[in-house]
Motif scaffolding. Structure first.
Motif, PDB file in Angstrom:
ATOM      1  N   HIS A   1       8.821 -14.592  -4.244  1.00  0.00           N
ATOM      2  CA  HIS A   1       8.738 -14.053  -2.884  1.00  0.00           C
ATOM      3  C   HIS A   1       7.648 -12.987  -2.798  1.00  0.00           C
ATOM      4  O   HIS A   1       6.847 -12.974  -1.855  1.00  0.00           O
ATOM      5  CB  HIS A   1      10.088 -13.485  -2.444  1.00  0.00           C
TER       6      HIS A   1
ATOM      7  N   SER B   1       4.089 -13.303  -0.663  1.00  0.00           N
ATOM      8  CA  SER B   1       3.845 -12.265   0.333  1.00  0.00           C
ATOM      9  C   SER B   1       2.511 -11.564   0.090  1.00  0.00           C
ATOM     10  O   SER B   1       1.719 -11.362   1.025  1.00  0.00           O
ATOM     11  CB  SER B   1       4.995 -11.251   0.311  1.00  0.00           C
TER      12      SER B   1
ATOM     13  N   ALA C   1      -0.446 -13.911   0.846  1.00  0.00           N
ATOM     14  CA  ALA C   1      -0.652 -14.040   2.295  1.00  0.00           C
ATOM     15  C   ALA C   1      -1.305 -12.787   2.871  1.00  0.00           C
ATOM     16  O   ALA C   1      -2.190 -12.867   3.737  1.00  0.00           O
ATOM     17  CB  ALA C   1       0.672 -14.321   2.985  1.00  0.00           C
TER      18      ALA C   1
ATOM     19  N   GLU D   1       5.064 -23.171   3.703  1.00  0.00           N
ATOM     20  CA  GLU D   1       5.454 -21.821   4.119  1.00  0.00           C
ATOM     21  C   GLU D   1       4.338 -21.164   4.933  1.00  0.00           C
ATOM     22  O   GLU D   1       4.602 -20.573   5.990  1.00  0.00           O
ATOM     23  CB  GLU D   1       5.799 -20.963   2.914  1.00  0.00           C
ATOM     24  N   ALA D   2       3.085 -21.266   4.451  1.00  0.00           N
ATOM     25  CA  ALA D   2       1.970 -20.674   5.196  1.00  0.00           C
ATOM     26  C   ALA D   2       1.858 -21.296   6.586  1.00  0.00           C
ATOM     27  O   ALA D   2       1.601 -20.602   7.585  1.00  0.00           O
ATOM     28  CB  ALA D   2       0.670 -20.851   4.424  1.00  0.00           C
TER      29      ALA D   2
ATOM     30  N   THR E   1       4.323 -22.817   8.294  1.00  0.00           N
ATOM     31  CA  THR E   1       5.495 -22.407   9.068  1.00  0.00           C
ATOM     32  C   THR E   1       5.310 -20.998   9.622  1.00  0.00           C
ATOM     33  O   THR E   1       5.614 -20.729  10.790  1.00  0.00           O
ATOM     34  CB  THR E   1       6.771 -22.459   8.199  1.00  0.00           C
ATOM     35  N   TRP E   2       4.811 -20.093   8.783  1.00  0.00           N
ATOM     36  CA  TRP E   2       4.562 -18.720   9.242  1.00  0.00           C
ATOM     37  C   TRP E   2       3.557 -18.709  10.389  1.00  0.00           C
ATOM     38  O   TRP E   2       3.672 -17.916  11.314  1.00  0.00           O
ATOM     39  CB  TRP E   2       4.048 -17.865   8.092  1.00  0.00           C
ATOM     40  N   ARG E   3       2.568 -19.593  10.321  1.00  0.00           N
ATOM     41  CA  ARG E   3       1.582 -19.702  11.405  1.00  0.00           C
ATOM     42  C   ARG E   3       2.239 -20.194  12.689  1.00  0.00           C
ATOM     43  O   ARG E   3       2.004 -19.649  13.770  1.00  0.00           O
ATOM     44  CB  ARG E   3       0.456 -20.660  10.970  1.00  0.00           C
TER      45      ARG E   3
ATOM     46  N   PHE F   1       3.936 -15.452  12.590  1.00  0.00           N
ATOM     47  CA  PHE F   1       4.004 -14.359  11.623  1.00  0.00           C
ATOM     48  C   PHE F   1       2.593 -13.980  11.170  1.00  0.00           C
ATOM     49  O   PHE F   1       2.372 -12.901  10.641  1.00  0.00           O
ATOM     50  CB  PHE F   1       4.857 -14.737  10.417  1.00  0.00           C
ATOM     51  N   HIS F   2       1.644 -14.883  11.339  1.00  0.00           N
ATOM     52  CA  HIS F   2       0.230 -14.599  11.138  1.00  0.00           C
ATOM     53  C   HIS F   2      -0.568 -15.528  12.049  1.00  0.00           C
ATOM     54  O   HIS F   2      -0.025 -16.492  12.597  1.00  0.00           O
ATOM     55  CB  HIS F   2      -0.190 -14.758   9.665  1.00  0.00           C
TER      56      HIS F   2
END
Length: 194
Positions: A91, A95, A98, A119-120, A122-124, A128-129
Motif C-alpha cells: 500500500h 501510494s 502515484a 488501481e491507477a 480506478t483512482w483516475r 483521486f488524481h
C-alpha cells in the motif's frame, strides 16, 4: 536538475517469453532518459523491471524505485537507482509511486502489473488524481483484455467515458509522447523540449 516529467511504469518482474518484451522495455527506458524524464517504478532488479531501469539510467534519466522491505530481504531490489525507497508494504509502495508520478504506463506483465494498472485507472475514474493512464498493447498483448473491457461496457458494468480515460497504443514512442503531453495539461509542465 529537475526532470522534465515523471512517469510511473508498471511491468513484469519476469522477462516474458518473447524478446520483443525486453526490447520494448529498453525502448521505453531509453525514451524517458533521452527526453529528460524520470522513471518511477517498483524498484525491482529482475525481468522487465530491471531492463527498464537499466535503459533509463543508461540514457541519462533518473530512476526512482519503491520497494517493500520483504522484497529487499529477498534481494530483489535494484540498488543503483537514483533514489531507492524501502517501504513497509504494498500500500505504501503504490501510494508513493502515484505521488511521484505525472502519468502512468503499463507495459506487458503479470498479476502485479494488472493490479497496479487497474488501481491507477480506478483512482483516475474516481477523480483521486487527474493523471493520464496508458497501456502499451505491444503486438496485441492486451487485446484480449481490451475486448473483455468493451464487453463490460456492453453489459452495463462500465461506461464509454471510463474507457476513454485510457490511452492505448501499440507503438511505445507514440504512447509516451501522448502521455507526457496529456500530463502537461494536468501539471502545467514545460514540454517544449520533449
Amino acid at each position: 536538475m529537475t526532470p522534465a516529467f515523471s512517469l510511473c511504469v508498471y511491468c513484469g518482474s519476469r522477462p516474458g517469453a518473447e524478446p520483443r518484451f525486453g526490447e520494448a522495455a529498453v525502448q521505453v527506458g531509453r525514451w524517458i532518459g533521452e527526453h529528460g524524464g524520470q522513471l518511477v517504478y517498483g524498484g525491482g532488479n529482475n525481468g522487465l523491471m530491471g531492463v527498464l531501469a537499466d535503459a533509463t539510467l543508461a540514457a541519462g534519466g533518473r530512476v526512482v524505485g519503491v520497494i517493500p522491505r520483504s522484497m529487499v530481504e529477498r534481494e530483489w531490489a535494484k540498488r543503483d537507482c537514483t533514489e531507492l525507497h524501502i517501504v513497509d508494504n504494498m500500500h505504501q509502495r503504490k501510494s508513493l509511486m502515484a505521488e511521484r508520478a505525472d502519468a502512468f504506463l503499463a507495459l506487458p506483465g503479470g498479476i502485479g502489473t494488472f493490479e497496479e494498472f487497474f488501481e491507477a485507472w480506478t483512482w483516475r475514474v474516481l477523480s483521486f488524481h487527474e493523471k493520464p493512464v496508458g497501456l502499451l498493447d505491444l503486438d496485441g498483448y492486451y487485446a484480449p483484455l481490451l475486448t473483455f473491457l468493451r464487453q463490460s461496457v456492453r453489459n452495463g458494468f462500465m461506461n464509454d467515458w471510463q474507457m476513454d480515460m485510457l490511452t492505448v497504443d501499440s507503438d511505445a514512442a507514440t504512447l509516451l509522447q501522448q502521455l507526457v503531453q496529456s500530463a502537461a495539461f494536468t501539471t502545467r509542465m514545460d514540454t517544449s523540449q520533449i
